[in-house]
Design an enzyme around this catalytic site. Structure first.
Site, PDB file in Angstrom:
ATOM      1  CB  THR A 185      37.171  22.644  17.347  1.00 36.08           C
ATOM      2  OG1 THR A 185      36.871  22.628  15.958  1.00 36.08           O
ATOM      3  CG2 THR A 185      35.988  22.097  18.126  1.00 36.08           C
ATOM      4  CD  GLU A 330      34.493  19.274  19.899  1.00 40.46           C
ATOM      5  OE1 GLU A 330      35.259  19.542  20.850  1.00 40.46           O
ATOM      6  OE2 GLU A 330      34.904  19.091  18.738  1.00 40.46           O
ATOM      7  CE  LYS A 439      44.268   2.201  12.955  1.00 45.73           C
ATOM      8  NZ  LYS A 439      42.987   2.517  12.388  1.00 45.73           N
ATOM      9  CD1 TRP A 444      45.191  -0.138  15.585  1.00 49.24           C
ATOM     10  CD2 TRP A 444      43.998   1.078  17.050  1.00 49.24           C
ATOM     11  NE1 TRP A 444      43.943   0.050  15.054  1.00 49.24           N
ATOM     12  CE2 TRP A 444      43.188   0.790  15.921  1.00 49.24           C
ATOM     13  CE3 TRP A 444      43.456   1.839  18.092  1.00 49.24           C
ATOM     14  CZ2 TRP A 444      41.872   1.247  15.816  1.00 49.24           C
ATOM     15  CZ3 TRP A 444      42.142   2.283  17.982  1.00 49.24           C
ATOM     16  CH2 TRP A 444      41.363   2.000  16.856  1.00 49.24           C
TER      17      TRP A 444
HETATM   18  P1  ADP Z   1      41.390  22.205  20.214  1.00 48.02           P
HETATM   19  O1  ADP Z   1      42.611  22.387  21.055  1.00 48.02           O
HETATM   20  O2  ADP Z   1      41.592  21.230  19.106  1.00 48.02           O
HETATM   21  O3  ADP Z   1      40.658  23.418  19.890  1.00 48.02           O
HETATM   22  P2  ADP Z   1      40.232  21.209  22.563  1.00 48.02           P
HETATM   23  O4  ADP Z   1      40.974  22.173  23.354  1.00 48.02           O
HETATM   24  O5  ADP Z   1      38.800  21.039  22.759  1.00 48.02           O
HETATM   25  O6  ADP Z   1      40.331  21.495  21.092  1.00 48.02           O
HETATM   26  O7  ADP Z   1      41.013  19.851  22.611  1.00 48.02           O
HETATM   27  C1  ADP Z   1      40.432  18.635  22.918  1.00 48.02           C
HETATM   28  C2  ADP Z   1      41.419  17.526  22.733  1.00 48.02           C
HETATM   29  O8  ADP Z   1      42.599  17.754  23.516  1.00 48.02           O
HETATM   30  C3  ADP Z   1      40.931  16.210  23.233  1.00 48.02           C
HETATM   31  O9  ADP Z   1      40.088  15.595  22.302  1.00 48.02           O
HETATM   32  C4  ADP Z   1      42.227  15.454  23.464  1.00 48.02           C
HETATM   33  O10 ADP Z   1      42.730  14.920  22.281  1.00 48.02           O
HETATM   34  C5  ADP Z   1      43.164  16.522  23.924  1.00 48.02           C
HETATM   35  N1  ADP Z   1      43.280  16.508  25.381  1.00 48.02           N
HETATM   36  C6  ADP Z   1      42.638  17.269  26.269  1.00 48.02           C
HETATM   37  N2  ADP Z   1      43.024  16.978  27.522  1.00 48.02           N
HETATM   38  C7  ADP Z   1      43.932  15.994  27.434  1.00 48.02           C
HETATM   39  C8  ADP Z   1      44.704  15.240  28.385  1.00 48.02           C
HETATM   40  N3  ADP Z   1      44.633  15.467  29.688  1.00 48.02           N
HETATM   41  N4  ADP Z   1      45.526  14.301  27.908  1.00 48.02           N
HETATM   42  C9  ADP Z   1      45.631  14.053  26.589  1.00 48.02           C
HETATM   43  N5  ADP Z   1      44.936  14.720  25.658  1.00 48.02           N
HETATM   44  C10 ADP Z   1      44.098  15.679  26.060  1.00 48.02           C
END
Ligand code: ADP
Length: 542
Positions: A185, A330, A439, A444
């Site tokens: 990640t 994940e 918050k 929220w």
């Molecule tokens: P990173 O970019 O942190 O390496 P990921 O690509 O796995 O990790 O990102 C996952 C996160 O991206 C999700 O937990 C969420 O917060 C955000 N995310 C993914 N798709 C969407 C979506 N369609 N709308 C809003 N947030 C999204």
């Protein structure tokens, strides 16, 4: 009593065997890193993957070895994946958009033993390779003629290296729970965390992805994964396209509007997927040139929230169906997809867009729930939000090396770190990241809703909302805006536009204009940096 059906381990090389046997002539087109468009097919891809496997084994690599890839989407990258998995080694996709220090940290943490690298990223690997003790070999994804001079003692040109194998090789067999792939990640908070996919989880995820109410792809589709293989497995397309024998179009390193359009048009792409930023560039290109998208049927948009205006433009101006999707590294990564259920039959215009603003419903294989901070379930009423938790056969049960234990509970639920609500039809909508939610006076406030609204203003290019300290309310929202080139909207213009469209107490207390909003390596707004930038900021209402 046990059933009397065969043991048929779900191994990834079965995908490439199937593609070669059933869809051997189906093409894979790549924009090569050297420049020209090159063509191959599943039959050839399999032969070459076997050579990769054979060659890796001859070089002393095997079961469990982490073999990194630092490459764009091309057929070469794909055959490297299958070659690596075919000997029971683990492909480890590195994200080239990370800083060299992060790549160095990740490679050391994973103890990568070799790396396949595109010409583009050779300078990057030259910077870090010396610091990765486990690294034995660098394989540059090019031929002898294009092989540049390099300071690396152990670098070879891929085609030359591959040329020494005849492909007379049989895939290794092992348990379906054997690790197949690895992806870290991006680590927006703390160190990056390693996710370790298994053969079984990759195969099951590919099946889930293909289902009609998920991505819904078939052998008749022409699939263009713009989302990189290093961004959570290209959302599974590097496996699902093989499972169903779709023609694959790989964009290489060019993701600007004109380059993507060229592939969509010349290869008659029917299905594509990427983050919103990519589609902004394409839509802009289409608007500037007046071009249309006669072949494209579906676009999956995820990674961050898909703006409503984007869905509307694709559908109304170009006749392309948008599938909004949510997921994470994940989860292999698909979590929910916004295909329509029968309850939405007949919905049009704004009512349909309202549903599509949501991130969608979970396919079979993904369980989800929202809870409060004490792990008590919240109702599926489409408004009560809470922490989004998931489980399933393609969801991580731990991070590599044991980091982040607090995100996994004893019942197998993984806390996504997202805040969301789910409606009675099972459609989930992300309202925030748990760490970004504001918050205010004990309630929220969802920053994403406010951002979505603000970018609807015609003169706003990008918007981000962060919580800023407030003496009475603890925190209040500050709207940070990048204006469109040549436009000068004022604070009052923007707030006036938003007024009445969200709850009054959600309205930002102030608007700050900036030249640029910081992004992570996967294109998300980097709120930690933004909060630091505004740490001394005082709201006019404070
Ligand atoms: P990173 O970019 O942190 O390496 P990921 O690509 O796995 O990790 O990102 C996952 C996160 O991206 C999700 O937990 C969420 O917060 C955000 N995310 C993914 N798709 C969407 C979506 N369609 N709308 C809003 N947030 C999204």
């Amino acid at each position: 009593m046990l059933g009397l059906m065969q043991e048929w381990p779900l191994l990834c090389h079965k995908l490439i065997d199937h593609a070669a046997l059933q869809h051997g002539d189906r093409e894979i087109i790549s924009r090569s890193i050297e420049g020209p468009i090159v063509r191959t097919n599943y039959g050839e891809l399999r032969s070459r993957s076997l050579k990769v496997a054979q060659r890796l084994e001859r070089d002393g690599f095997g079961l469990g070895d982490r073999i990194a890839t630092l490459a764009w989407n091309t057929a070469r990258h794909l055959e490297a994946w299958y070659g690596i998995m075919g000997i029971g080694a683990v492909y480890h996709t590195l994200n080239p958009r990370l800083f060299p220090e992060q790549i160095l940290w990740i490679m050391n943490h994973a103890e990568d033993r070799a790396v396949f690298v595109d010409l583009t990223f050779l300078p990057l690997i030259e910077k870090v390779a010396g610091g990765v003790k486990s690294l034995k070999q660098v394989i540059v994804l090019t031929d002898k003629a294009h092989m540049p001079a390099t300071s690396l003692p152990n670098a070879v040109a891929y085609e030359e290296w591959l040329g020494e194998a005849d492909g007379d090789f049989a895939w290794k067999s092992f348990d379906e729970n054997t690790a197949a792939g690895m992806c870290y990640t991006s680590g927006t908070t703390g160190d990056p965390k390693g996710v370790l996919y298994s053969h079984r989880s990759n195969v099951l995820h590919a099946m889930i992805a293909c289902m009609p109410d998920a991505m819904g792809i078939s052998s008749r589709d022409v699939v263009l994964p713009v989302v990189p293989m290093f961004h959570a497995n290209a959302w599974g397309l590097g496996q699902s396209a093989l499972m169903i024998g779709a023609k694959l179009v790989m964009p290489g390193g060019k993701m600007d509007g004109a380059s993507i359009y060229e592939l969509l048009d010349s290869e008659k792409v029917t299905f594509t997927a990427a983050v919103p930023t990519v589609w902004l560039m394409l839509l802009q290109h289409l608007e500037e040139t007046g071009k249309k998208l006669p072949h494209l049927k579906k676009v999956v948009i995820g990674g961050s929230a898909c703006p409503r205006a984007m869905t509307q433009k694709f559908q109304d101006n170009y006749g392309v169906e948008v599938i909004h999707a949510w997921g994470m590294t994940e989860m292999s990564p698909l979590g929910t997809l916004g295909t329509m259920k029968p309850v939405h039959d007949g919905l049009e215009g704004n009512a349909r867009l309202d549903v599509q603003q949501k991130q969608g419903h979970a396919p079979f294989g993904v369980e989800m729930k929202v809870t409060d901070d004490n792990n008590v379930d919240r109702p599926w009423d489409g408004k009560t939000f809470g922490r989004l938790k998931v489980r399933g056969p393609a969801v991580a049960r731990a991070y590599y090396g044991g980091a982040g234990k607090e995100q996994f509970d004893e019942e197998g639920w993984f806390d996504t770190g997202d805040v969301a609500h789910i409606d009675a039809s099972g459609y989930m909508q992300i309202t925030d990241r748990a760490k970004d939610v504001i918050k205010s006076g004990g309630e929220w406030i969802s920053t994403i809703d406010i951002e979505n609204l603000a970018v609807g203003h015609p003169d706003v290019a990008e918007a981000a909302v962060i919580g800023v300290a407030h003496p009475k309310w603890d925190e209040r929202p500050l709207l940070v805006v990048v204006r469109k080139a040549g436009k000068e909207p004022s604070k009052d213009d923007i707030l006036g536009y938003m007024n009445g469209k969200i709850a009054k107490w959600w309205m930002p207390d102030d608007v700050a204009f900036v030249a640029e909003i910081p992004h992570t390596a996967t294109g998300k707004i980097q709120k930690t940096t933004l909060r630091q930038q505004f740490q001394d900021y005082r709201l006019p209402t404070a």
